[in-house]
Design a protein around this motif. Structure first.
Motif, mmCIF file in Angstrom:
data_model
loop_
_atom_site.group_PDB
_atom_site.id
_atom_site.type_symbol
_atom_site.label_atom_id
_atom_site.label_comp_id
_atom_site.label_asym_id
_atom_site.label_seq_id
_atom_site.Cartn_x
_atom_site.Cartn_y
_atom_site.Cartn_z
ATOM 1 N N GLN A 1 0.671 -1.219 -0.212
ATOM 2 C CA GLN A 1 0.155 0.076 0.078
ATOM 3 C C GLN A 1 0.804 1.201 -0.138
ATOM 4 O O GLN A 1 0.538 2.333 -0.813
ATOM 5 C CB GLN A 1 -0.975 -0.072 1.179
ATOM 6 N N ASN A 2 1.981 1.278 0.670
ATOM 7 C CA ASN A 2 2.609 2.338 0.921
ATOM 8 C C ASN A 2 4.241 1.932 0.662
ATOM 9 O O ASN A 2 4.725 1.242 0.866
ATOM 10 C CB ASN A 2 2.640 2.995 2.325
ATOM 11 N N PHE A 3 4.871 2.977 -0.249
ATOM 12 C CA PHE A 3 6.081 2.656 -0.652
ATOM 13 C C PHE A 3 7.339 2.390 0.230
ATOM 14 O O PHE A 3 8.117 1.852 0.445
ATOM 15 C CB PHE A 3 6.596 3.612 -1.989
ATOM 16 N N GLN A 4 7.157 3.488 1.349
ATOM 17 C CA GLN A 4 7.980 3.356 2.641
ATOM 18 C C GLN A 4 7.734 1.990 3.282
ATOM 19 O O GLN A 4 8.812 1.261 3.749
ATOM 20 C CB GLN A 4 7.512 4.266 3.372
ATOM 21 N N GLN A 5 6.416 1.526 3.323
ATOM 22 C CA GLN A 5 6.339 0.170 4.035
ATOM 23 C C GLN A 5 6.782 -0.880 3.124
ATOM 24 O O GLN A 5 7.609 -1.735 3.842
ATOM 25 C CB GLN A 5 4.945 0.065 4.068
ATOM 26 N N PHE A 6 6.890 -0.788 2.067
ATOM 27 C CA PHE A 6 7.294 -1.655 1.023
ATOM 28 C C PHE A 6 8.966 -1.902 1.313
ATOM 29 O O PHE A 6 9.586 -2.922 1.314
ATOM 30 C CB PHE A 6 6.887 -1.409 -0.260
ATOM 31 N N LYS A 7 9.512 -0.635 1.279
ATOM 32 C CA LYS A 7 11.105 -0.632 1.351
ATOM 33 C C LYS A 7 11.404 -1.128 2.715
ATOM 34 O O LYS A 7 12.274 -1.837 2.671
ATOM 35 C CB LYS A 7 11.504 0.887 1.242
ATOM 36 N N GLY A 8 10.732 -0.849 3.851
ATOM 37 C CA GLY A 8 11.253 -1.516 5.111
ATOM 38 C C GLY A 8 10.811 -2.919 5.322
ATOM 39 O O GLY A 8 11.733 -3.716 5.774
ATOM 40 N N TYR A 9 9.859 -3.532 4.375
ATOM 41 C CA TYR A 9 9.755 -4.834 4.634
ATOM 42 C C TYR A 9 10.914 -5.487 3.793
ATOM 43 O O TYR A 9 11.421 -6.521 4.176
ATOM 44 C CB TYR A 9 8.365 -5.142 4.099
ATOM 45 N N LEU A 10 11.165 -4.953 2.703
ATOM 46 C CA LEU A 10 12.143 -5.429 1.886
ATOM 47 C C LEU A 10 13.663 -5.459 2.772
ATOM 48 O O LEU A 10 14.346 -6.297 2.535
ATOM 49 C CB LEU A 10 12.229 -4.566 0.585
ATOM 50 N N ALA A 11 13.978 -4.430 3.399
ATOM 51 C CA ALA A 11 15.036 -4.378 4.204
ATOM 52 C C ALA A 11 15.316 -5.355 5.150
ATOM 53 O O ALA A 11 16.242 -5.790 5.327
ATOM 54 C CB ALA A 11 15.038 -2.821 4.630
ATOM 55 N N ARG A 12 14.135 -5.439 5.898
ATOM 56 C CA ARG A 12 14.017 -6.521 6.923
ATOM 57 C C ARG A 12 14.255 -7.963 6.364
ATOM 58 O O ARG A 12 15.028 -8.776 6.899
ATOM 59 C CB ARG A 12 12.727 -6.682 7.696
ATOM 60 N N ARG A 13 13.735 -8.176 4.858
ATOM 61 C CA ARG A 13 13.927 -9.649 4.312
ATOM 62 C C ARG A 13 15.422 -9.762 4.006
ATOM 63 O O ARG A 13 15.877 -10.673 4.103
ATOM 64 C CB ARG A 13 13.148 -9.694 3.216
ATOM 65 N N ILE A 14 16.051 -8.623 3.508
ATOM 66 C CA ILE A 14 17.417 -8.652 3.032
ATOM 67 C C ILE A 14 18.103 -8.826 4.261
ATOM 68 O O ILE A 14 19.107 -9.601 4.208
ATOM 69 C CB ILE A 14 17.641 -7.309 2.324
#
Length: 112
Positions: free
Chosen positions: A36-49
């Motif tokens: 829904q939110n690009f910042q949320q997406f980046k945060g999720y991606l950062a945690r997975r990385i």
């Protein structure tokens, strides 16, 4: 959870073919929350990385996973914001080499 459900096996081998399967199993509500939110997406991606780095995946393996996920999103998900729309458009006009480079950039963006 059995090893069958994981993208990385116990020997550290990356199973790219299992990524679509894992994404298909993701709860729709959770997927909406992430996208829904690009910042949320980046945060999720950062945690997975960060998790992937902790189990020993290198930059190239991270980019391969990002490439597989980005391809899945471009084909199966409608963009929910202008940033996702731009990424989808760039993905669709790029060839495989350009998509791979974009995947490296996405990993770097999430790590920043």
């Amino acid at each position: 959870m059995s090893e069958v459900n994981h993208v990385v096996d116990k020997d550290g081998e990356l199973k790219l073919g299992k990524i679509d399967q894992a994404l298909d199993k993701m709860d729709e509500g959770k997927k909406d929350e992430i996208l829904q939110n690009f910042q949320q997406f980046k945060g999720y991606l950062a945690r997975r990385i960060e998790l992937a780095e902790n189990i020993g995946l290198n930059e190239e393996q991270l980019a391969l996973i990002a490439q597989k996920v980005a391809g899945y999103l471009a084909e199966n998900e409608e963009p929910r914001n202008s940033e996702e729309k731009l990424l989808q458009e760039l993905w669709k006009v790029g060839n495989e080499q350009e998509q791979h480079k974009l995947s490296h950039l996405l990993v770097k963006l999430a790590q920043a």
